[in-house]
Design an enzyme around this catalytic site. Structure first.
Site, mmCIF file in Angstrom:
data_model
loop_
_atom_site.group_PDB
_atom_site.id
_atom_site.type_symbol
_atom_site.label_atom_id
_atom_site.label_comp_id
_atom_site.label_asym_id
_atom_site.label_seq_id
_atom_site.Cartn_x
_atom_site.Cartn_y
_atom_site.Cartn_z
ATOM 1 N N ASP A 101 9.446 2.365 1.713
ATOM 2 C CA ASP A 101 8.194 3.005 2.307
ATOM 3 C C ASP A 101 7.911 2.769 3.857
ATOM 4 O O ASP A 101 7.414 1.748 3.896
ATOM 5 C CB ASP A 101 7.273 2.612 1.286
ATOM 6 C CG ASP A 101 5.836 3.465 1.871
ATOM 7 O OD1 ASP A 101 5.674 4.159 2.729
ATOM 8 O OD2 ASP A 101 4.798 3.383 0.997
ATOM 9 N N PHE A 109 0.751 -1.361 -0.156
ATOM 10 C CA PHE A 109 0.231 0.060 0.114
ATOM 11 C C PHE A 109 1.120 1.148 -0.184
ATOM 12 O O PHE A 109 1.716 1.319 0.833
ATOM 13 C CB PHE A 109 -0.668 0.048 1.093
ATOM 14 C CG PHE A 109 -1.751 1.216 1.341
ATOM 15 C CD1 PHE A 109 -3.026 1.184 0.386
ATOM 16 C CD2 PHE A 109 -1.314 2.413 1.901
ATOM 17 C CE1 PHE A 109 -3.796 2.349 0.403
ATOM 18 C CE2 PHE A 109 -2.279 3.557 2.237
ATOM 19 C CZ PHE A 109 -3.411 3.256 1.199
ATOM 20 N N LYS A 144 3.158 9.317 9.217
ATOM 21 C CA LYS A 144 2.625 8.943 10.282
ATOM 22 C C LYS A 144 3.001 9.646 11.402
ATOM 23 O O LYS A 144 2.871 10.468 11.826
ATOM 24 C CB LYS A 144 2.297 7.346 10.078
ATOM 25 C CG LYS A 144 1.416 6.850 8.972
ATOM 26 C CD LYS A 144 0.966 5.276 8.978
ATOM 27 C CE LYS A 144 0.030 5.140 7.902
ATOM 28 N NZ LYS A 144 -1.292 5.504 8.233
#
Length: 420
Positions: free
Chosen positions: A238, A137, A267
């Site tokens: 990532d 993702f 995040k």
């Protein structure tokens, strides 16, 4: 104010495409706890989808944001720069697992970081091809969706996507995909779909997030590094979800024997404030021309102030060590329930990035059981998230600052949900 009234207002005012898990509304939160508008208390094992490694409203972060708020809130770094952006970049450069001198640019969202990593890789290599992995993702922007290796719900109805993006299998022992098989498929891709000389970058999550918390085996990461070096391809890690102590080290790549050329982050970088970034090799990061990178809100000063405080909290409260200790405890807890809960097919993770996967009696993914566990826990005040290609995985994303007594209370609620 009631949850029911707010739900009616939400349904009338906002589109269904913004999927919302809970039917209650937050009123306040502290540490690892959250209360809704009707006063109900929840232990938060979702943490804003891995954003709150330092917990809700950590005093040090609140103080840093308040101090910056009194100075200025926005200048646009590209117009009038500020020292805190530079200081944060210096700290990230010094600690990121990048070979040689590093540079960092800041943005706003994880997807934006991924988009810019792609831009940087293409500028540095003069190539356009990109390889990502099934189950990965990388965001909800057009390029993010193109890279994401999961169709529903992220890609349904939104194509066509940017070209020159290819997907290969990700190693997954629970689903029978070995490292050798994944590497063989990658080499087949080079023979059937794209010349490696046209590939700018290979991008992967060291631990897949939405894909089910699948941990990249070290030998796979080593092999990818060798392939990249052989063909002049850049390796992008990532770390939007894995970063900032979640896996037991500041970056998950700290635990691998090789280094990436570029790392994306977001995040928990700023503990709840919108901030993302790309750190990478100096020569690679300097490839785009002036003006090629940036954004109006990129490197927002309030978020940067929070991020500087996050790094201090991680060090002062030893959150990397805490992540490993809590993760070990949770994995032991889940493994001890295998006999009583035969649906448990796999328990895996790195540090406190832990997941449990459920299968039915026939050995097939059991998304229904995962949803029942999630709902039972929610009804009893514990927030859990599901994930995985088949929706049969529960992931655990508690704040790393959670107190031992609260963690034990949450495990008791989880135990009841598993044995429902």
């Amino acid at each position: 104010m009631s949850n029911a009234n707010l739900q009616e207002r939400k349904n009338a005012a906002t589109p269904r495409g913004v999927g919302v898990m809970c039917d209650f509304y937050a009123a306040r939160a502290e540490g690892a706890e959250l209360w809704d508008v009707e006063g109900r208390r929840f232990i938060d094992f979702a943490a804003g989808i891995a954003v709150l490694n330092t917990g809700h409203r950590h005093p040090k972060l609140v103080a840093a944001i308040e101090a910056q708020l009194k100075a200025f809130t926005h200048t646009a770094y590209q117009i009038v720069p500020y020292e805190s952006y530079v200081a944060l970049a210096e700290k990230i450069n010094a600690r990121a697992p990048i070979a040689g001198p590093a540079k960092t640019a800041f943005f706003t969202t994880g997807a934006e970081a991924v988009e810019n990593a792609v831009k940087i890789a293409r500028a540095a290599t003069g190539r356009t091809g990109l390889i990502a992995f099934a189950g990965g993702f990388h965001g909800r922007t057009m390029m993010g969706m193109a890279l994401t290796g999961k169709v529903a719900p992220y890609k349904v109805g939104f194509g066509p996507f940017p070209g020159e993006v290819y997907h290969a299998p990700f190693p997954n022992a629970a689903h029978g995909v070995t490292v050798d098989a994944a590497l063989a498929a990658l080499h087949t891709l080079f023979k059937a779909d794209i010349d490696p000389a046209r590939v700018a970058a290979i991008i992967l999550e060291p631990v897949q997030g939405e894909g089910g918390f699948n941990v990249a085996p070290p030998e796979f990461m080593t092999a990818l590094r060798e392939i990249c070096d052989q063909h002049g391809i850049l390796l992008i890690a990532d770390e939007v979800q894995t970063g900032f102590a979640r896996t037991g080290s500041l970056f998950a790549m700290d635990q691998y024997p090789v280094k990436a050329d570029l790392i994306t982050m977001a995040k928990s970088l700023a503990g709840g404030m919108p901030l993302s970034g790309v750190v990478g090799r100096k020569d690679v990061m300097d490839a785009p021309a002036p003006g090629g990178l940036g954004g109006t809100y990129a490197g927002n000063p309030l978020a940067v102030a929070s991020a500087l405080a996050v790094l201090e909290v991680i060090d002062e409260e030893k959150l990397c060590e805490r992540a490993r200790a809590l993760g070990d405890k949770l994995i032991s807890f889940l493994n001890a329930r295998r006999d009583a809960v035969p649906q448990i097919a796999d328990v895996r993770g790195l540090g406190s990035m832990v997941a449990v996967e459920f299968n039915d009696a026939a050995g097939q993914p059991d998304a229904n059981f995962a949803k029942k566990v999630q709902q039972h826990a929610l009804n009893n005040g514990l927030l859990l998230l599901t994930c995985g290609t088949y929706g049969n995985v529960i992931r655990f994303l508690y704040p790393l600052t959670i107190a031992d007594a609260l963690f034990d209370e949450a495990l008791a609620k989880l135990d009841a949900a598993l044995k429902q």
